[in-house]
Design an enzyme around this catalytic site. Structure first.
Site, PDB file in Angstrom:
ATOM      1  N   LYS A   8       0.298  -5.403  -3.189  1.00  0.00           N
ATOM      2  CA  LYS A   8       0.545  -4.634  -1.947  1.00  0.00           C
ATOM      3  C   LYS A   8       0.212  -3.161  -2.131  1.00  0.00           C
ATOM      4  O   LYS A   8       0.171  -2.641  -3.254  1.00  0.00           O
ATOM      5  CB  LYS A   8       1.985  -4.787  -1.466  1.00  0.00           C
ATOM      6  CG  LYS A   8       3.071  -4.197  -2.387  1.00  0.00           C
ATOM      7  CD  LYS A   8       3.403  -2.721  -2.115  1.00  0.00           C
ATOM      8  CE  LYS A   8       4.545  -2.203  -2.980  1.00  0.00           C
ATOM      9  NZ  LYS A   8       4.530  -0.769  -3.261  1.00  0.00           N
ATOM     10  N   ASP A 131      11.108  -4.953  -3.711  1.00  0.00           N
ATOM     11  CA  ASP A 131       9.790  -5.201  -3.104  1.00  0.00           C
ATOM     12  C   ASP A 131       9.514  -6.691  -2.887  1.00  0.00           C
ATOM     13  O   ASP A 131       8.509  -7.049  -2.289  1.00  0.00           O
ATOM     14  CB  ASP A 131       8.672  -4.639  -4.004  1.00  0.00           C
ATOM     15  CG  ASP A 131       8.543  -3.129  -3.882  1.00  0.00           C
ATOM     16  OD1 ASP A 131       9.108  -2.555  -2.925  1.00  0.00           O
ATOM     17  OD2 ASP A 131       7.879  -2.535  -4.748  1.00  0.00           O
TER      18      ASP A 131
END
Ligand code: C5P
Length: 283
Positions: A8, A131
């Site tokens: 990401k 995350d």
């Protein structure tokens, strides 16, 4: 089963304050990209085994992939055998370990007959790390709270993305401490990014890329400004550091310009990548 663990990027990263539990209250726009680790995974009669893909990575519970497998299969009597093909850079702010954990949760849900909803997987993900919830489905999302409050956003318009990681990594707790010491700081224009995504305007997103962690680093810290200015000089519409660094990325409409930027950075930054945004995954 082989499952992809998409890395990401942070299109924005804001720290709103420090919560009572010691974690920070975040507001971030995250985007998954079209590259990452692959994890081959199969169920066993109860044994757990992980080949982490690199000799310097742990194969026990210190590895989030192993932690995720044990958490998912707790009480089932089943185990898992996993082999990671490691591609995501470590210590880059690209959720390398977190995306592995999320991919293991997704894969085990498939292998055990899809009994868990996306919301249930996210609850498990939250136990593994801040995350991990985003990484379960990826795509483009507003990520708030500690990282567990997710709002799906319109997809980032397709573009070429060039990423380069300097050879050093930055300590996450040290960066949060720097934020805590600051009395005033800049904030990303998150509202502007959300409006640009809604309108499908890549340039509106790209010129608002902003990461508060970058703002608290010492001036000209370890090649980060250099990589950014190089990306911009090759025609990136915007560039920023991702997460707690140290990877830096730029968004391009022109594929050839992106390739030229990649070719220029690659000889100096071995961990350089040319990729694209990746869409949200169904669970
Ligand atoms: O949740 P995770 O294990 O990824 O967090 C690693 C460290 O980052 C925490 O121990 C904490 O120091 C910091 N952190 C934080 N606020 C967040 C996420 C992480 O302070 N929202």
């Amino acid at each position: 089963m082989i499952v992809r663990a998409h890395a990401k990027l942070n299109l924005s990263l804001d720290v709103l304050g420090k919560a009572a539990n010691g974690y920070h209250d975040m507001r971030m726009v995250m985007q998954s990209v079209d590259f990452g680790d692959d994890i081959a995974i199969e169920l066993t009669d109860g044994d757990f085994h992980l080949d982490p893909g690199q000799p310097y990575l742990p194969s026990d519970e210190r590895n989030l992939a192993m932690k995720a497998a044990r958490l998912f299969l707790e009480g089932s009597g089943l185990g898992a055998r996993m082999t990671v093909t490691k591609r995501s850079p470590v210590g880059a702010g690209m959720a390398g370990g977190s995306s592995d954990a999320a991919a293991v949760l997704r894969a085990l849900n498939e292998l055990t007959g899809r009994q868990k909803s996306a919301a249930q997987l996210c609850q498990m993900a939250e136990k593994l790390g801040s995350d991990v919830p985003f990484c379960v489905q990826g795509g483009t999302a507003l990520v708030e709270g500690r990282g567990e409050i997710l709002t799906e956003l319109p997809a980032l318009p397709d573009c070429a993305i060039v990423i380069a990681k300097p050879s050093f990594s930055i300590s996450t707790p040290a960066l949060f401490a720097r934020i805590d010491q600051r009395k005033s700081r800049m904030h990303p224009d998150t509202t502007g990014i959300l409006a640009a995504l809604e309108a499908g305007e890549l340039s509106g997103v790209a010129r608002r890329l902003f990461n508060v962690f970058e703002d608290v680093l010492p001036r000209n810290y370890g090649d980060i400004p250099l990589i950014k200015s190089e990306l911009l000089s090759f025609g990136a519409l915007g560039a920023a550091m991702t997460g707690t660094g140290s990877a830096v990325f730029g968004l391009f409409t022109d594929e050839d310009a992106a390739r030229r930027a990649y070719n220029s950075l690659r000889p100096r930054f071995a961990e350089s990548y040319l990729t694209r945004p990746s869409p949200r995954l169904e669970v």
